[in-house]
Every structure is written in C-alpha cells, then in structure tokens.
Write an enzyme that holds these catalytic residues in place. Structure first.
Site, PDB file in Angstrom:
ATOM      1  N   TYR A   1     -14.013  17.887 -17.264  1.00  0.00           N
ATOM      2  CA  TYR A   1     -14.472  16.519 -17.091  1.00  0.00           C
ATOM      3  C   TYR A   1     -15.621  16.533 -16.092  1.00  0.00           C
ATOM      4  O   TYR A   1     -15.499  17.088 -14.992  1.00  0.00           O
ATOM      5  CB  TYR A   1     -13.312  15.653 -16.606  1.00  0.00           C
ATOM      6  CG  TYR A   1     -13.703  14.228 -16.280  1.00  0.00           C
ATOM      7  CD1 TYR A   1     -14.265  13.411 -17.261  1.00  0.00           C
ATOM      8  CD2 TYR A   1     -13.520  13.710 -15.012  1.00  0.00           C
ATOM      9  CE1 TYR A   1     -14.639  12.109 -16.973  1.00  0.00           C
ATOM     10  CE2 TYR A   1     -13.887  12.404 -14.713  1.00  0.00           C
ATOM     11  CZ  TYR A   1     -14.446  11.614 -15.693  1.00  0.00           C
ATOM     12  OH  TYR A   1     -14.808  10.326 -15.396  1.00  0.00           O
TER      13      TYR A   1
ATOM     14  N   LYS B   1      -6.567   6.565 -19.890  1.00  0.00           N
ATOM     15  CA  LYS B   1      -6.755   7.001 -21.267  1.00  0.00           C
ATOM     16  C   LYS B   1      -5.500   6.751 -22.119  1.00  0.00           C
ATOM     17  O   LYS B   1      -5.120   5.614 -22.335  1.00  0.00           O
ATOM     18  CB  LYS B   1      -7.169   8.470 -21.263  1.00  0.00           C
ATOM     19  CG  LYS B   1      -8.312   8.823 -20.298  1.00  0.00           C
ATOM     20  CD  LYS B   1      -9.566   7.987 -20.494  1.00  0.00           C
ATOM     21  CE  LYS B   1     -10.787   8.533 -19.768  1.00  0.00           C
ATOM     22  NZ  LYS B   1     -10.695   8.593 -18.305  1.00  0.00           N
TER      23      LYS B   1
ATOM     24  N   ASP C   1      -5.132  19.351 -15.707  1.00  0.00           N
ATOM     25  CA  ASP C   1      -5.531  18.034 -16.196  1.00  0.00           C
ATOM     26  C   ASP C   1      -5.008  17.915 -17.625  1.00  0.00           C
ATOM     27  O   ASP C   1      -5.529  18.543 -18.547  1.00  0.00           O
ATOM     28  CB  ASP C   1      -7.059  17.909 -16.147  1.00  0.00           C
ATOM     29  CG  ASP C   1      -7.549  16.532 -16.590  1.00  0.00           C
ATOM     30  OD1 ASP C   1      -6.796  15.817 -17.277  1.00  0.00           O
ATOM     31  OD2 ASP C   1      -8.692  16.179 -16.247  1.00  0.00           O
TER      32      ASP C   1
ATOM     33  N   ARG D   1       0.834  -1.208   0.000  1.00  0.00           N
ATOM     34  CA  ARG D   1       0.000   0.000   0.000  1.00  0.00           C
ATOM     35  C   ARG D   1       0.865   1.252   0.000  1.00  0.00           C
ATOM     36  O   ARG D   1       0.515   2.263  -0.619  1.00  0.00           O
ATOM     37  CB  ARG D   1      -0.935  -0.004   1.212  1.00  0.00           C
ATOM     38  CG  ARG D   1      -1.673   1.320   1.419  1.00  0.00           C
ATOM     39  CD  ARG D   1      -2.814   1.202   2.419  1.00  0.00           C
ATOM     40  NE  ARG D   1      -2.422   0.590   3.677  1.00  0.00           N
ATOM     41  CZ  ARG D   1      -1.810   1.223   4.673  1.00  0.00           C
ATOM     42  NH1 ARG D   1      -1.450   2.492   4.538  1.00  0.00           N
ATOM     43  NH2 ARG D   1      -1.535   0.592   5.794  1.00  0.00           N
TER      44      ARG D   1
END
Length: 375
Positions: free
Chosen positions: A99, A196, A171, A47
């Site tokens: 977005y 993406k 972004d 983690r």
C-alpha cells in the site's frame, strides 16, 4: 464454527433492554459508583474505551483468531501507531509491493525520527533473510500485494523473523479473515484498513490491529499509545463496522466469484497484455495461494496493450465501474494506479486496478468488453 456463523455471533452484543441491535453509545464520559468510585460500567472516558469500540475490537479478534484487537480512526492510524510503538534505532523490513502510504509513512515521518527500514521483494526469501539486521524488530508483510497481487509465504517469513527475534505484521486488508488468517500462519499481528471489506459499504473510515499475544511488549505499548493519543474511531464508526462484519463472508465470497469470472474473461482478451489475479492457473504462486488462502479474493489488476493513454481511455469508456480509489465496497471500482500514486509509483503505466463489487458478473464483463474495444 463456520465463518459466517462466527461473524454473526462475534458481532452480536447483548443489551440490557433486550434489543437485538445494540444502541450507539455517544457519551464521552461515564459515571462512577458512589461508594467505590469505580466506573459503573467499566468505562471512564471514551478516548480510552467505549462500549461500541470494545465490542468491535473483541469481534475482530475472534474473526482473526487473536487474543486482543485494537481499533483506530483509519488504517494509516493503525499502521502509524504500530511504528510509533517501536524505538528510534529499530529496523523494519517492508515489501516493495505495498500500500503506497505505508513506506511513505516510514520515509517521511519515522525515518527522520530514527526508525530505519529496508524495502525488499517479499516473495524472494533470500532477499528477506539478507535484509534482517540485529536491530530488526518488525517484518511488515502484505499478501496479496498491492497492486500486482504477489503472494508472501507467511509461514516461512514468520520462521525467519522469529529466529531473529523479530515479529511479523501482516496487512490482511485484501484477503480478510474470510480468506486468510495470518495468525494461524505464525504471524504475530494482523493489520486491517477496516474502511475496506470489513465496513463493506464505503461509508466508514477505520483501521485495526489484532495481536496474538496480548502481553507482548509491543501490544502493551500500542494500547498505551491508542489510549493516550486518541486516534480512535467514533462509536458510530464502530457500530457500522460491527454491522459490516455480519455480512462479510457472504459479500467477499460473492465478490470473489465475480472477480474470478472477470479475470478469466480478461485473460483471453486481445486488448489485455497481462492479468494479475491469484485465482488464475497462470499466477506464478498459484500453489502458495491454495496452501495459504481459502480463495483468491476480489481484487485484480490487468495491463492493457499500450501505455498510460490506452489505460486511461479504457477507464473513460467504462459505464458500470466507478473511477475511484479504494476497495471492498459493494460497487465495482477501477483506477489507473500509476496516476493515483504519482511520480514515486512502481506500478506499470498500463496497469488498471479493479475492486470487484456485487454487480452481476455478466454486466461487468460486457462493460469491460465494450471499453476495451475502444482502445
């Protein structure tokens, strides 16, 4: 180095076995030394860190020209962690064109928690300046924007933010570091939905943040939340993302060339009302595109003549384009954005958004032509 060389070099990991392609480190825990009790390989628990995630974070930081990268289980997890690193009472400026889930996250999760925000048209610099308050900590930008491909002047926005003591997050999912490096334009943080273009094959979910200053208070807080909260990608996800990075430049440039051809075809089609693509001379910010980007990218939108019914009819008659919501993969996708976003959408009802894949341009043009003739 040229980008393609940098991508190969950044994504390559040395392995003690001499393997050119590194193994996937699935172990969740790591051994400590018998004498020092320190972690043998620098890792303690997956983690907090993992060899595959470390390699991906370092590679992406190199591609964006940043000091440190941080990987997350999705783009929204990356966005959420950055907002969570702020404090109740802080103020964020976000674009009107963004977005869909970014402002939704602010409205539904962080506004009740105490974070305030203002939505502005980022291309209107006076509106941005007027929205800056004493408690503004972040100006969130997205350029080109979703879905109308409006540009934001990152140099000027960064100057305004820094004068006010705020930072700029960009972004960069649509542009990728192949076409735009926001940190070189004085932004402070780059965000990616690695699902993406970075993954590139529609088979891995992920997100990332890249910081220019590894010692910035926000960077340290984000790393803390990443390790404590555990919204991280799996070792296999990171392995897939490293694989995707190697072909990123080749894929994006090929997709961009096809997108340019499609935009030019659509721009002259009698059934098309308007084309939104930064590579067209008719784009109102074409000069900024040339100044800020190495190319216009592989995303485009267009409005058909008519409304929702006509737009959906075009989608229904397409044979090569897949009707699905995402972008950046090898296959071309099309979506009716207003339907996808629902009642809170700002998208025009006749708008179709296209993610251009790696099919041949002539085949995609022929498919669009036959579908448009049916409305």
């Amino acid at each position: 180095m040229h980008f393609d060389t940098l991508a190969i070099q950044a994504a390559h990991q040395s392995d003690p076995t001499g393997a050119i392609i590194p193994p996937i480190h699935l172990s969740t825990k790591f051994e400590r030394d018998a004498e020092t009790y320190e972690p043998v390989g620098g890792h303690m628990y997956s983690r907090a860190s993992n060899p595959n995630r470390d390699a991906f974070e370092k590679a992406l930081a190199q591609l964006e020209g940043g000091a440190v990268g941080m990987a997350f289980g999705s783009g929204q997890a990356a966005t959420m962690t950055l907002f969570q690193a702020l404090r109740p009472g802080d103020h964020v400026i976000v674009p009107r064109q963004a977005y869909f889930s970014t402002p939704l996250l602010l409205e539904q999760v962080f506004h009740p928690w105490g974070l305030t925000y203002t939505r502005v048209e980022m291309s209107d610099l006076d509106a941005v300046q007027a929205a800056i308050h004493e408690n503004t900590r972040v100006i969130w930008t997205e350029t080109p924007s979703n879905p109308l491909l409006t540009m934001t002047d990152l140099l000027l926005i960064s100057q305004m933010a820094h004068e006010a003591g705020a930072i700029v997050v960009c972004d960069n999912t649509w542009a990728t570091p192949v076409l735009q490096r926001p940190l070189d334009l004085n932004c402070d943080v780059v965000m990616h939905s690695t699902t993406k273009y970075l993954g590139g094959h529609s088979d891995v979910l992920g997100g990332a943040l890249v910081f220019k200053d590894p010692n910035h208070e926000l960077a340290l807080r984000v790393r803390q939340i990443q390790q404590l909260g555990g919204a991280v990608p799996s070792p296999f996800d990171c392995w897939l993302l490293l694989r995707g990075i190697k072909t990123l430049g080749v894929r994006v440039r090929a997709q961009q060339a096809t997108a340019q051809a499609l935009a030019e075809f659509l721009d002259g089609h009698p059934s098309v009302e308007k084309v939104y693509y930064p590579g067209l001379d008719s784009h109102p910010q074409r000069a900024l595109v040339k100044q800020q980007m190495n190319g216009p990218g592989a995303m485009l939108s267009f409005g058909v003549k008519g409304g929702t019914a006509e737009a959906l009819r075009v989608c229904g008659h397409l044979k090569l384009f897949i009707r699905a919501t995402s972008l950046g993969g090898t296959e071309s996708l099309i979506e009716h954005r207003a339907t996808v976003e629902g009642i809170h959408t700002n998208a025009p009802d006749n708008l179709l958004r296209v993610s251009v894949g790696l099919e041949h341009a002539e085949d995609l043009i022929a498919d669009l032509d036959q579908a448009l003739k049916k409305i």
